[in-house]
Design a protein around this motif. Structure first.
Motif, PDB file in Angstrom:
ATOM      1  N   PRO A  14       0.703  -1.251   0.024  1.00 27.05           N
ATOM      2  CA  PRO A  14       0.129   0.009   0.054  1.00 27.05           C
ATOM      3  C   PRO A  14       0.946   1.338   0.096  1.00 27.05           C
ATOM      4  CG  PRO A  14      -0.818  -1.695   1.576  1.00 27.05           C
ATOM      5  CD  PRO A  14       0.363  -2.240   1.101  1.00 27.05           C
ATOM      6  N   GLU A  15       2.138   1.403   0.464  1.00 24.86           N
ATOM      7  CA  GLU A  15       2.843   2.432   0.676  1.00 24.86           C
ATOM      8  C   GLU A  15       3.208   2.805  -0.648  1.00 24.86           C
ATOM      9  OE1 GLU A  15       5.607  -0.982   2.164  1.00 24.86           O
ATOM     10  OE2 GLU A  15       3.415  -0.477   2.601  1.00 24.86           O
ATOM     11  N   GLN A  16       3.390   1.977  -1.587  1.00 29.66           N
ATOM     12  CA  GLN A  16       3.797   2.171  -2.823  1.00 29.66           C
ATOM     13  C   GLN A  16       2.893   3.115  -3.594  1.00 29.66           C
ATOM     14  OE1 GLN A  16       6.970   1.881  -3.399  1.00 29.66           O
ATOM     15  NE2 GLN A  16       7.230   0.071  -1.969  1.00 29.66           N
ATOM     16  N   TRP A  17       1.677   3.361  -3.033  1.00 28.58           N
ATOM     17  CA  TRP A  17       0.524   4.040  -4.001  1.00 28.58           C
ATOM     18  C   TRP A  17       0.111   5.252  -3.053  1.00 28.58           C
ATOM     19  CZ3 TRP A  17      -0.250   2.606  -8.757  1.00 28.58           C
ATOM     20  CH2 TRP A  17       0.187   1.253  -9.033  1.00 28.58           C
ATOM     21  N   SER A  18       0.811   5.471  -2.167  1.00 27.49           N
ATOM     22  CA  SER A  18       0.366   6.634  -1.518  1.00 27.49           C
ATOM     23  C   SER A  18       1.517   7.608  -1.096  1.00 27.49           C
ATOM     24  CB  SER A  18      -0.515   6.567  -0.089  1.00 27.49           C
ATOM     25  OG  SER A  18       0.158   5.528   0.640  1.00 27.49           O
ATOM     26  N   GLY A  19       1.261   8.761  -0.461  1.00 21.86           N
ATOM     27  CA  GLY A  19       2.131   9.785  -0.328  1.00 21.86           C
ATOM     28  C   GLY A  19       3.210  10.370  -1.291  1.00 21.86           C
ATOM     29  N   PRO A  20       4.328  11.301  -0.829  1.00 20.12           N
ATOM     30  CA  PRO A  20       4.956  11.850  -1.558  1.00 20.12           C
ATOM     31  C   PRO A  20       5.855  11.033  -2.423  1.00 20.12           C
ATOM     32  CG  PRO A  20       5.717  12.414   0.462  1.00 20.12           C
ATOM     33  CD  PRO A  20       4.471  11.656   0.647  1.00 20.12           C
ATOM     34  N   GLY A  22       4.977   7.909  -3.462  1.00 22.71           N
ATOM     35  CA  GLY A  22       4.347   6.771  -3.887  1.00 22.71           C
ATOM     36  C   GLY A  22       4.355   6.927  -5.530  1.00 22.71           C
ATOM     37  N   ILE A  23       3.726   5.686  -6.108  1.00 27.63           N
ATOM     38  CA  ILE A  23       3.990   5.545  -7.437  1.00 27.63           C
ATOM     39  C   ILE A  23       3.073   6.769  -8.458  1.00 27.63           C
ATOM     40  CG2 ILE A  23       3.272   4.098  -9.545  1.00 27.63           C
ATOM     41  CD1 ILE A  23       3.999   1.704  -7.897  1.00 27.63           C
ATOM     42  N   PRO A  24       1.717   7.077  -8.001  1.00 31.92           N
ATOM     43  CA  PRO A  24       1.212   8.087  -8.588  1.00 31.92           C
ATOM     44  C   PRO A  24       1.982   9.437  -8.524  1.00 31.92           C
ATOM     45  CG  PRO A  24      -0.279   6.965  -7.064  1.00 31.92           C
ATOM     46  CD  PRO A  24       1.004   6.357  -6.785  1.00 31.92           C
ATOM     47  N   VAL A  25       2.555   9.973  -7.540  1.00 31.87           N
ATOM     48  CA  VAL A  25       3.132  11.178  -7.502  1.00 31.87           C
ATOM     49  C   VAL A  25       4.536  11.126  -8.316  1.00 31.87           C
ATOM     50  CG1 VAL A  25       4.674  12.762  -6.064  1.00 31.87           C
ATOM     51  CG2 VAL A  25       2.510  11.848  -5.085  1.00 31.87           C
ATOM     52  N   ARG A  26       5.323  10.121  -8.189  1.00 29.35           N
ATOM     53  CA  ARG A  26       6.466   9.704  -8.998  1.00 29.35           C
ATOM     54  C   ARG A  26       6.093   9.684 -10.539  1.00 29.35           C
ATOM     55  NH1 ARG A  26       9.775  11.986  -5.747  1.00 29.35           N
ATOM     56  NH2 ARG A  26      10.600  10.670  -3.955  1.00 29.35           N
ATOM     57  N   LEU A 172      10.149   8.422 -11.982  1.00 30.17           N
ATOM     58  CA  LEU A 172      10.276   7.338 -11.992  1.00 30.17           C
ATOM     59  C   LEU A 172      11.871   6.655 -11.574  1.00 30.17           C
ATOM     60  CD1 LEU A 172       7.590   6.061 -14.685  1.00 30.17           C
ATOM     61  CD2 LEU A 172       7.204   6.338 -11.997  1.00 30.17           C
ATOM     62  N   GLY A 173      12.527   7.445 -11.999  1.00 23.59           N
ATOM     63  CA  GLY A 173      14.188   6.971 -11.637  1.00 23.59           C
ATOM     64  C   GLY A 173      14.273   7.069 -10.270  1.00 23.59           C
ATOM     65  N   ARG A 174      13.574   7.836  -9.303  1.00 25.96           N
ATOM     66  CA  ARG A 174      13.739   7.854  -8.024  1.00 25.96           C
ATOM     67  C   ARG A 174      13.700   6.317  -7.467  1.00 25.96           C
ATOM     68  NH1 ARG A 174      16.237  11.649  -5.998  1.00 25.96           N
ATOM     69  NH2 ARG A 174      17.360   9.820  -5.308  1.00 25.96           N
ATOM     70  N   PHE A 175      12.728   5.355  -8.004  1.00 25.98           N
ATOM     71  CA  PHE A 175      12.596   3.936  -7.481  1.00 25.98           C
ATOM     72  C   PHE A 175      14.022   3.383  -8.000  1.00 25.98           C
ATOM     73  CE2 PHE A 175       8.117   5.088  -8.173  1.00 25.98           C
ATOM     74  CZ  PHE A 175       7.684   4.821  -7.002  1.00 25.98           C
ATOM     75  N   GLY A 191      10.568   0.008 -10.923  1.00 30.45           N
ATOM     76  CA  GLY A 191      10.756   1.176 -11.390  1.00 30.45           C
ATOM     77  C   GLY A 191      11.160   1.372 -12.702  1.00 30.45           C
ATOM     78  N   ALA A 192      11.837   0.379 -13.312  1.00 30.49           N
ATOM     79  CA  ALA A 192      12.305   0.057 -14.781  1.00 30.49           C
ATOM     80  C   ALA A 192      10.989  -0.363 -15.475  1.00 30.49           C
ATOM     81  CB  ALA A 192      13.283  -0.959 -14.899  1.00 30.49           C
ATOM     82  N   LEU A 193      10.123  -1.021 -14.937  1.00 34.91           N
ATOM     83  CA  LEU A 193       8.896  -1.554 -15.497  1.00 34.91           C
ATOM     84  C   LEU A 193       7.889  -0.523 -15.760  1.00 34.91           C
ATOM     85  CD1 LEU A 193       7.004  -3.741 -16.725  1.00 34.91           C
ATOM     86  CD2 LEU A 193       6.178  -4.559 -14.237  1.00 34.91           C
ATOM     87  N   LEU A 194       7.845   0.417 -14.713  1.00 38.94           N
ATOM     88  CA  LEU A 194       6.927   1.519 -14.797  1.00 38.94           C
ATOM     89  C   LEU A 194       7.412   2.626 -16.121  1.00 38.94           C
ATOM     90  CD1 LEU A 194       6.437   2.553 -11.174  1.00 38.94           C
ATOM     91  CD2 LEU A 194       4.679   1.612 -12.593  1.00 38.94           C
TER      92      LEU A 194
END
Length: 228
Positions: A14-20, A22-26, A172-175, A191-194
């Motif tokens: 869940p933490e991958q999809w919320s917060g600054p 998270g995936i949506p923000v990145r 996305l490079g942050r991941f 991250g690479a997959l995204l």
């Protein structure tokens, strides 16, 4: 299979999809950097390509400069700009714009120069002036190559915008960068997959755009020509 399961588990947290972080923000950050760079490159390259292609003057210099820029390593450009300007978004945009300008400029120029001279002569014979020939004939005929240049640039920019993470900003490079520093392989692969999925989405978007703005006859003609 274990590695795939680890990547799937990373996405399921869940933490991958919320917060600054998270995936949506990145994802939004990555898209923002990419769109800014592509827009800036188009504003620079398309007018230059149209002007040099239409007039036949300055084309050699513009294409030579574009080909020189193609040979520059993006990470090297980023490093030089960071040394001169410091960290932040501007160095990233400079590096990405330098990457995106050459394919847009070269394809725009070649698209205009490739218009059949008999068609331009006929247009002038009908009373069209230079600007009218450009807008009514040359740009529509060159549109397949112009879109090809924009698509190539967009894919390159989306794939390379991961460098933003190396100078302390997001995307996305942050991941990938954080995963490398922490040796979390599933985060690197996630991250690479995204990034790959975003590049595929860009490819699909340009395919749809091509079908919308280019006449079927021109699509068939450009499909039969070698891709740049």
């Amino acid at each position: 299979m274990s590695l795939l399961a680890d990547v799937a588990s990373w996405f399921a947290q869940p933490e991958q999809w919320s917060g600054p972080g998270g995936i949506p923000v990145r994802f939004a950050e990555h898209l923002y950097y990419s769109l800014l760079a592509l827009l800036a490159a188009a504003v620079i390259a398309i007018p230059v390509g149209l002007l040099t292609g239409h007039t036949g003057r300055g084309g050699f210099a513009a294409i030579s400069l574009a080909n020189f820029a193609r040979a520059l390593p993006t990470i090297g450009v980023l490093t030089l700009v960071v040394l001169g300007m410091g960290l932040g978004l501007v160095p990233v945009l400079v590096a990405l714009v330098a990457l995106a300008v050459p394919p847009v400029l070269v394809n725009t120029y070649e698209g205009v120069r490739g218009v059949d001279p008999q068609l331009t002569d006929a247009a002038r014979g009908m009373g069209m002036r230079g600007r009218e020939v450009l807008w009514s004939l040359e740009i529509p005929m060159a549109m397949p190559l112009i879109l090809l240049g924009l698509r190539t640039a967009a894919i390159q920019v989306v794939s390379t915008a991961t460098i933003a993470a190396y100078v302390g900003i997001g995307g996305l490079g942050r991941f990938i960068v954080d995963g490398q520093s922490q040796q979390i392989i599933e985060q690197i692969l996630g991250g690479a997959l995204l990034v790959v999925l975003l590049a595929l989405a860009v490819t699909t978007l340009f395919a749809l755009l091509r079908r919308r703005v280019i006449a079927p006859g021109l699509r068939a003609r450009s499909a039969a020509s070698p891709a740049n």
